[in-house]
Write an enzyme that holds these catalytic residues in place. Structure first.
Site, PDB file in Angstrom:
ATOM      1  CG  ASP A   1      -7.156   1.426  -2.389  1.00 35.23           C
ATOM      2  OD1 ASP A   1      -7.270   0.202  -2.200  1.00 35.23           O
ATOM      3  OD2 ASP A   1      -7.276   2.253  -1.465  1.00 35.23           O
TER       4      ASP A   1
ATOM      5  CG  HIS B   1      -1.569  -6.605   8.617  1.00 35.47           C
ATOM      6  ND1 HIS B   1      -1.805  -6.287   9.943  1.00 35.47           N
ATOM      7  CD2 HIS B   1      -0.766  -5.616   8.143  1.00 35.47           C
ATOM      8  CE1 HIS B   1      -1.200  -5.153  10.240  1.00 35.47           C
ATOM      9  NE2 HIS B   1      -0.558  -4.721   9.178  1.00 35.47           N
TER      10      HIS B   1
ATOM     11  CG  ASP C   1       4.470  -3.022  10.755  1.00 34.96           C
ATOM     12  OD1 ASP C   1       4.930  -3.042   9.610  1.00 34.96           O
ATOM     13  OD2 ASP C   1       3.414  -2.440  11.063  1.00 34.96           O
TER      14      ASP C   1
ATOM     15  CG  HIS D   1      -0.077  -1.168  10.762  1.00 36.07           C
ATOM     16  ND1 HIS D   1       0.959  -0.716   9.958  1.00 36.07           N
ATOM     17  CD2 HIS D   1      -1.077  -0.277  10.611  1.00 36.07           C
ATOM     18  CE1 HIS D   1       0.580   0.386   9.327  1.00 36.07           C
ATOM     19  NE2 HIS D   1      -0.650   0.680   9.706  1.00 36.07           N
TER      20      HIS D   1
ATOM     21  CG  ASP E   1       4.650   0.505   9.566  1.00 33.26           C
ATOM     22  OD1 ASP E   1       3.764  -0.109   8.950  1.00 33.26           O
ATOM     23  OD2 ASP E   1       5.273   0.010  10.530  1.00 33.26           O
TER      24      ASP E   1
ATOM     25  CE1 TYR F   1       3.334   0.850   5.692  1.00 30.43           C
ATOM     26  CE2 TYR F   1       3.658   0.327   3.374  1.00 30.43           C
ATOM     27  CZ  TYR F   1       3.307  -0.056   4.659  1.00 30.43           C
ATOM     28  OH  TYR F   1       2.936  -1.357   4.908  1.00 30.43           O
TER      29      TYR F   1
HETATM   30  N1  LIG Z   1     -10.016   4.340   7.452  1.00 28.57           N
HETATM   31  C1  LIG Z   1      -9.479   3.053   7.073  1.00 28.57           C
HETATM   32  C2  LIG Z   1      -7.977   3.163   6.975  1.00 28.57           C
HETATM   33  C3  LIG Z   1      -7.393   1.781   6.673  1.00 28.57           C
HETATM   34  N2  LIG Z   1      -5.934   1.846   6.657  1.00 28.57           N
HETATM   35  C4  LIG Z   1      -5.398   0.518   6.380  1.00 28.57           C
HETATM   36  C5  LIG Z   1      -3.891   0.596   6.350  1.00 28.57           C
HETATM   37  C6  LIG Z   1      -3.305  -0.797   6.187  1.00 28.57           C
HETATM   38  C7  LIG Z   1      -1.870  -0.686   6.527  1.00 28.57           C
HETATM   39  C8  LIG Z   1      -1.231  -2.033   6.392  1.00 28.57           C
HETATM   40  C9  LIG Z   1       0.226  -1.952   6.637  1.00 28.57           C
HETATM   41  O1  LIG Z   1       0.815  -0.925   6.768  1.00 28.57           O
HETATM   42  C10 LIG Z   1       0.978  -3.210   6.735  1.00 28.57           C
HETATM   43  S1  LIG Z   1       2.495  -3.029   7.586  1.00 28.57           S
HETATM   44 ZN   LIG Z   2       2.650  -1.717   9.306  1.00 28.87          ZN
END
Ligand SMILES: NCCCNCCCCCC(=O)CS
Ligand SMILES: [Zn+2]
Length: 650
Positions: free
Chosen positions: A22, A137, A174, A176, A267, A307
């Site tokens: 994935d 999230h 973070d 995101h 990240d 990451y």
């Molecule tokens: N084209 C669609 C791309 C989707 N990417 C999703 C990445 C989720 C990252 C979640 C994360 O880092 C938590 S800190």
């Molecule tokens: Zn993140």
């Protein structure tokens, strides 16, 4: 004040992993945890922490935030085969189940709550929990973005319930947007949620309208949700610091939280494939240092994303080192925030103007001239950026980023801290004399006279100050020789002592000396050569001097709540000081009535993020009494790089 830093890590949380291919989820690997922990060990940081064991979060604790249905679905996955796991995972955006996911997620919750208990019980002052799967999230009834249970949200509800807290600050650095946390608290005025995040005008995942700066909270929660969207990639140290100085910190000090919890995703650091940002690991030391000045230091740092293994590990180490009280390493690179960052900062300040006193009268134009001002400072003494400072262009080139970090972090010293503050025993210092304070011998009179007649005769008119100058010389000498990190002396006239200290420091080889003078400075040295930068917090406008380079006077008006102090220190002094990147800070406190102890302590604490915490404080005797505890602040920190620092290119 409690002391010690908790570290919570349980390698069982490395068993959760992706069983199928994935490309979206395959970055959330077990090695994120194990390599961070190994990096902490390699810097001898694990042994300096208080080990607190993880535990399983109970179902009841998880139900503080999540629905019973969500809990049941998660629980049911323990016995599923791969095909079933895959099918359940497809119900969510960017999440994967493994047979051990439920167990790991409960350990992540429990580890977080163990940290809250250790801090709230006073067993430790602060701490970090290395957990996965992350949490910010995940939502009441859904897993999302690698997150199953919202560790930080559960911790906030738990702390309110168990400790009766009414003001909790959650800082989510973070890259995101923690939309899960936002949804959980958006109507709750007792939890202030701050998040910055890559947004690119809603292009970047999770691509939500409600991640923009105008999502300020709902109902009673209005003003308690702060979103700072980054509309470009490549944001760096100066952008992150500007966000703290001009948005988060003034709000946080006004909110005055009883506990601070960090959704600590890395990240947002350089090299990360998700973030594509340029901030280097040491910036997390500064961010952590600032948050340690809130809530009496009660700070819980919980891992979220991150990451790029090398970047993640270095940033985790920077965070833990600072939690332990080590001085904060110099921030590299230029100091003016980029235009896009200033725009986002302006937007979120304007959106929150109706909800915060410190923003009520603030004119937002000042930020524009500040970024030009810091620009002028930068050009005035821009350090030639060395070859490895060059920005990493494409972050996905892991080898290149590894090489960059190898070179870059080599320059960031990892000394083992001999905590030391020198004083010559000024009265009032007995309050805080401890093994951290070194009483130094006075310099003998003839030596002082020789020094003064040699170099400072034009400043020193009479002999009554000679003795106090002696103690100052001997302390500055020790700071220069790296025998102590910072020092404190009293003086009958702070103005004279400051003038001599500044000239002495430059003569001894400090290339950039920052002087913050509180009170009426009387004699202002010539700052034309850029080797000194003076910020004078005074009660009346200094005539004539205000125009000259590297001299700023800050008018002080009495303010009941001291809010304008916070926004002046945070919004003006720190940005200018950070732009200057001094290698010594001199804080002088003259006779002044209206900048009380909390003001000076906060100033001393915040300014410790500069010059590797090298501070020389000179206090005019009559003001000593109420500044002694600012000495305690000095005392808390202070250490020394073991190897020689070469002044010229620091
Ligand atoms: N084209 C669609 C791309 C989707 N990417 C999703 C990445 C989720 C990252 C979640 C994360 O880092 C938590 S800190
Ligand atoms: Zn993140």
């Amino acid at each position: 004040m409690a002391s010690g830093t908790a570290l919570i890590y349980d390698e069982e949380m490395t068993t959760h992993k992706l069983l199928w291919s994935d490309p979206i989820c395959d970055i959330e690997v077990p090695e994120r945890l194990s390599s961070s922990y190994e990096q902490l060990r390699s810097y001898h940081l694990v042994e300096r922490c208080v080990h607190v064991p993880a535990r399983e979060g109970s179902e009841e604790e998880i139900l503080l935030v999540h629905s019973l249905e969500h809990l049941e679905v998660a629980k049911s996955t323990q016995t599923m085969n791969e095909e079933e796991l895959k099918r359940v995972s497809e119900n969510y955006d960017a999440f994967f189940f493994h047979p051990s996911t439920y167990r790991c997620a409960r350990l992540a919750v429990g580890a977080t709550l163990q940290l809250v208990d250790a801090v709230m019980s006073g067993k430790v002052r602060n701490g970090m929990a290395l957990v996965r799967p992350p949490g910010h999230h995940s939502q009441r009834n859904a897993a999302n973005g690698f997150c199953l249970f919202n560790n930080v949200a559960i911790a906030a509800e738990y702390a309110k319930l168990k400790y009766g807290l009414q003001r909790i600050l959650i800082v989510d650095w973070d890259v995101h947007h923690g939309q899960g946390t936002q949804y959980i608290f958006e109507e709750d005025p007792s939890v202030l949620y701050f998040s910055w995040h890559r947004y690119e005008h809603q292009e970047f995942w999770p691509s939500l309208k409600e991640s923009d700066y105008d999502a300020v909270g709902l109902g009673k929660g209005k003003g308690f949700n702060i979103n700072l969207p980054w509309n470009k990639v490549g944001m760096g140290n100066s952008d992150y610091l500007a966000a703290f100085f001009h948005v988060l910190l003034p709000t946080a000090f006004e909110f005055d939280p009883e506990l601070v919890i960090v959704s600590s995703g890395y990240d947002s650091g350089i090299g990360d494939p998700e973030g594509q940002m340029n901030a280097t690991p040491e910036v997390f030391a500064h961010l952590t240092h600032f948050l340690m000045q809130l809530a009496n230091g009660k700070l819980c740092v919980i891992l979220e994303g991150g990451y790029h293994l090398k970047s993640l590990g270095e940033s985790v180490c920077m965070t833990v080192k600072t939690l332990l009280g080590d001085p904060v390493p110099q921030v590299s690179g230029e100091m003016a925030p980029c235009l896009s960052a200033v725009e986002s900062i302006q937007n979120v300040r304007a959106a929150h103007k109706p909800y915060w006193k410190w923003l009520a009268y603030e004119d937002t134009s000042f930020l524009q001239n500040l970024s030009t001002k810091s620009h002028f400072l930068k050009t005035a003494n821009s350090n030639p950026s060395t070859e490895h400072e060059s920005k990493i262009t494409n972050n996905n080139d892991t080898v290149k980023v590894d090489r960059f970090l190898e070179l870059h972090m080599k320059n960031i010293l990892f000394p083992v801290p001999p905590i030391k503050t020198a004083t010559t025993g000024c009265e009032g210092s007995e309050h805080f004399l401890s093994e951290h304070v070194q009483l130094v011998k006075e310099m003998d009179k003839t030596e002082v006279e020789a020094l003064v007649s040699g170099f400072y005769a034009d400043l020193v008119k009479d002999n009554k100050t000679l003795l106090s100058l002696g103690s100052m010389f001997v302390i500055l000498d020790k700071i220069l020789k790296k025998e102590v990190c910072n020092g404190i002396a009293t003086s009958p006239t702070a103005a004279l002592s400051a003038a001599v200290a500044l000239r002495h420091s430059v003569r001894l080889g400090f290339q950039r000396v920052l002087c913050v003078f509180v009170g009426d400075m009387q004699m202002i040295p010539n700052t034309e050569d850029g080797k000194m930068l003076i910020i004078n917090i005074c009660e009346k406008e200094q005539s004539g001097k205000t125009s000259c380079k590297h001299y700023f006077s800050l008018n002080w008006k009495e303010d009941a709540e001291g809010n304008d102090f916070f926004s002046a220190v945070l919004g003006f002094i720190l940005p200018v000081a950070y732009s200057y990147q001094p290698n010594l800070t001199v804080i002088a406190v003259g006779p002044n009535r209206n900048l009380g102890i909390s003001g000076i302590s906060l100033l001393v604490a915040l300014i410790q993020g500069l010059a590797e915490s090298r501070i020389f404080a000179v206090i005019e005797c009559c003001t000593l009494s109420h500044t002694t505890s600012s000495l305690q602040i000095i005392n808390q920190k202070g250490t020394y790089p073991s190897s020689e620092l070469d002044w010229d290119n620091t």
